[in-house]
Design a protein around this motif. Structure first.
Motif, short mmCIF file in Angstrom:
data_model
loop_
_atom_site.label_atom_id
_atom_site.label_comp_id
_atom_site.label_asym_id
_atom_site.label_seq_id
_atom_site.Cartn_x
_atom_site.Cartn_y
_atom_site.Cartn_z
N ASN A 1 -4.76 -0.45 5.19
CA ASN A 1 -4.82 1.00 5.02
C ASN A 1 -5.97 1.52 5.89
N LEU B 1 0.81 -1.21 0.00
CA LEU B 1 0.00 0.00 0.00
C LEU B 1 0.84 1.27 0.00
N ALA C 1 0.30 2.25 -3.53
CA ALA C 1 -1.07 1.93 -3.96
C ALA C 1 -1.50 2.75 -5.17
N ALA D 1 -7.88 2.30 -0.96
CA ALA D 1 -6.71 2.84 -0.27
C ALA D 1 -6.31 4.20 -0.84
#
Length: 382
Positions: free
Chosen positions: A199, A2, A5, A118
């Motif tokens: 996230n 992430l 992301a 996210a």
């Protein structure tokens, strides 16, 4: 994963295959935590970092190889080289384990959905198998929102549900963590190690009343991973020196602060003021908000009087039923520290659907009270 992301989401929307290198385990003085990732597309474009630079070249080459071969994921471990300071290794003295896999976005629409959440700043998690049977290595599951829905597959319904439930708890805590499941009849026969990329902002704990119990509770809340705010209208008591574990100490009337601050379904509100002029306007407001927990300290007589005043103030009965008062579980607590554990234990039990009973007396499976997670595919089929 992430940490990059935005780029991965763009590549997924373009159906662009890429190799994903993920730090799945660290030891010693490794520079970046598990979950950090680097990715390379077919054109050689690279994004992210897994070591701050010292092993990036070797990981890049491994990514290109996995992309070209199109086969099974590859594993690599990098550590400090005593013999050659310029050899591939971590000069910080730590070690990292890296998993490199090829990702075909068209085959994993759930990954794009989780990455989009996210990127938008919404709670989401991606569960990734990082150790287990070779044919399952690298598989992912997308978990959205509060964790009650998931999509994709880690290999079977039991595996998916078991991880989705664990991911829901990690989403509430806002933590990326590696978890192990399986090897038993209760979850799944295969033992799997899964890295859950999360996230989510830290859940908030709002503590009203700058008292000794609040000092202990703010420390316990910090330990649980909460973003802790202590609020009191009295400036002589509401000081950072008295509450070193709080992220924020606010001098304001409690209900006025609550009116202007952000809360969500993971927020815990703990009222420790013992004063009706603070408690009643604050609780009347708090009980009508979409928060996860509202508790108030006081004796049973104080609780009865508080309910009477709240009813006189026009608080609906359905709101009053949400109030946890007297606050905490019955642990026989006396000291501020013991009381803080009692309160946080009730918050955990409430969030996870636990009974608060000793496990030795419950007779049920240890994780039987975890909230159910439902496949998004099942929702679509219903």
């Amino acid at each position: 994963m992430l940490n990059i992301a935005d780029t991965l989401h763009a590549w997924c929307r373009e159906a662009r295959p890429f190799a994903l290198a993920t730090v799945v385990q660290v030891s010693g003085s490794a520079p970046l935590p598990p979950g950090t990732a680097l990715a390379v597309d077919a054109e050689g474009t690279v994004v992210g970092s897994i070591s701050g630079g010292c092993v990036e070249g070797a990981v890049y080459d491994l990514c290109r190889q996995v992309l070209e071969d199109g086969g099974a994921p590859a594993r690599a471990r990098f550590g400090y080289s005593d013999d050659d300071a310029f050899a591939v290794g971590l000069t910080c003295g730590g070690e990292i384990d890296v998993l490199v896999q090829r990702v075909e976005p068209v085959d994993q629409p759930h990954l794009a959905a989780a990455l989009e959440e996210a990127v938008r700043g919404r709670p989401a998690a991606v569960a990734q198998i990082v150790d287990g049977p070779e044919e399952l290595l690298g598989r992912t599951l997308g978990i959205l929102g509060d964790g009650s829905g998931y999509d994709g597959s880690l290999g079977g319904v039991r595996e998916d549900r078991a991880i989705a439930v664990q991911a829901a708890a990690l989403l509430r805590a806002g933590r990326t963590r590696r978890v192990d499941i399986g090897g038993d009849a209760e979850t799944c026969p295969e033992r799997l190690s899964v890295l859950v990329h999360v996230n989510a902002p830290r859940p908030r704990m709002l503590v009203f009343g700058a008292v000794d119990f609040a000092a202990a509770l703010s420390q316990a809340g910090r330990f649980l991973g909460c973003q802790v705010t202590v609020c009191d209208a009295r400036p002589v008591f509401a000081t950072t020196a008295r509450f070193p574990y709080a992220d924020e100490v606010v001098v304001d009337w409690p209900h006025r602060y609550l009116e202007r601050t952000e809360v969500d379904a993971r927020t815990a509100i703990c009222v420790l003021t013992h004063d009706a002029k603070f408690d009643i306007p604050l609780l009347r407001l708090a009980l009508g908000l979409p928060v996860g927990y509202v508790g108030a300290m006081g004796s049973r007589r104080t609780h009865d009087e508080r309910l009477r005043l709240l009813r006189e103030a026009g608080t609906p009965e359905e709101h009053l039923s949400r109030l946890r008062s007297p606050i905490g579980l019955d642990l026989g607590a006396h000291t501020p520290e013991e009381t803080a554990i009692s309160i946080t234990a009730e918050i955990i039990a409430h969030a996870n659907g636990g009974t608060g009973l000793p496990l030795s007396l419950s007779g049920a499976p240890i994780h039987s009270h975890l909230p159910a997670a439902t496949s998004l595919a099942a929702h679509r089929a219903a």
